[in-house]
Design an enzyme around this catalytic site. Structure first.
Site, PDB file in Angstrom:
ATOM      1  N   CYS A 234      27.349  76.891 -62.009  1.00 46.49           N
ATOM      2  CA  CYS A 234      28.463  76.319 -61.239  1.00 46.49           C
ATOM      3  C   CYS A 234      28.986  75.042 -61.908  1.00 46.49           C
ATOM      4  O   CYS A 234      28.275  74.043 -61.986  1.00 46.49           O
ATOM      5  CB  CYS A 234      27.972  76.035 -59.817  1.00 46.49           C
TER       6      CYS A 234
ATOM      7  N   CYS B 297      29.038  71.955 -59.650  1.00 47.58           N
ATOM      8  CA  CYS B 297      27.654  71.503 -59.410  1.00 47.58           C
ATOM      9  C   CYS B 297      27.165  70.663 -60.583  1.00 47.58           C
ATOM     10  O   CYS B 297      26.558  69.602 -60.392  1.00 47.58           O
ATOM     11  CB  CYS B 297      26.713  72.701 -59.236  1.00 47.58           C
TER      12      CYS B 297
END
Length: 147
Positions: free
Chosen positions: A69, A72
């Site tokens: 991600c 993230c």
């Protein structure tokens, strides 16, 4: 609030009873002798998640994330900086939703990154999306003030 708090060691998961005023004096675990607070983000698995969330008597903020991600990964340094500022009043931790799918499913994580604020085993708030350090700290403090 009680003058004594239980703090779970992020290294050995032993529960430590401490006077609340000792939290700021860099206490060590009574079992493994390592620092209870190092300003580091704890990485949680199934066993450590249960121990840390349910037995800690300080709030925990968990970042649900995945290594693939982009948002993230971009938020990770900000989350680590926030941990340095917020400990020992708040414990910061991460859960990789790819390796800990049971935990992610239990808390119905729909998007990542998702920050979840826990206190005494209960989810009190959640925030979706990447944030910078100041925004993470501001969000955590605003939740803390509500409870």
């Amino acid at each position: 609030m009680s003058d004594i708090v239980h703090i779970v060691c992020p290294h050995c998961l032993a529960s430590n009873r401490l006077p609340r005023e000792r939290l700021i004096s860099s206490p060590n675990c009574g079992k493994c002798k390592k620092s209870l607070f190092s300003g580091q983000v704890a990485t949680l698995s199934g066993v450590s998640f249960a121990a840390m969330i349910e037995r800690n008597e300080i709030p925990m903020v968990v970042d649900f994330w995945a290594p693939w991600c982009g948002p993230c990964k971009s938020m990770a340094p900000a989350f680590e900086q926030a941990a340095k500022v917020l400990e020992p009043k708040i414990r910061m931790a991460k859960v990789n939703i790819d390796t800990e799918q049971t935990i992610a499913n239990r808390f119905k994580i729909q998007s990542i990154p998702t920050l979840v604020y826990f206190f005494r085993g209960k989810e009190l708030a959640r925030q979706n999306g990447a944030m910078d350090t100041a925004s993470i700290i501001r969000w955590v403090q605003s939740v803390s003030e509500q409870f």
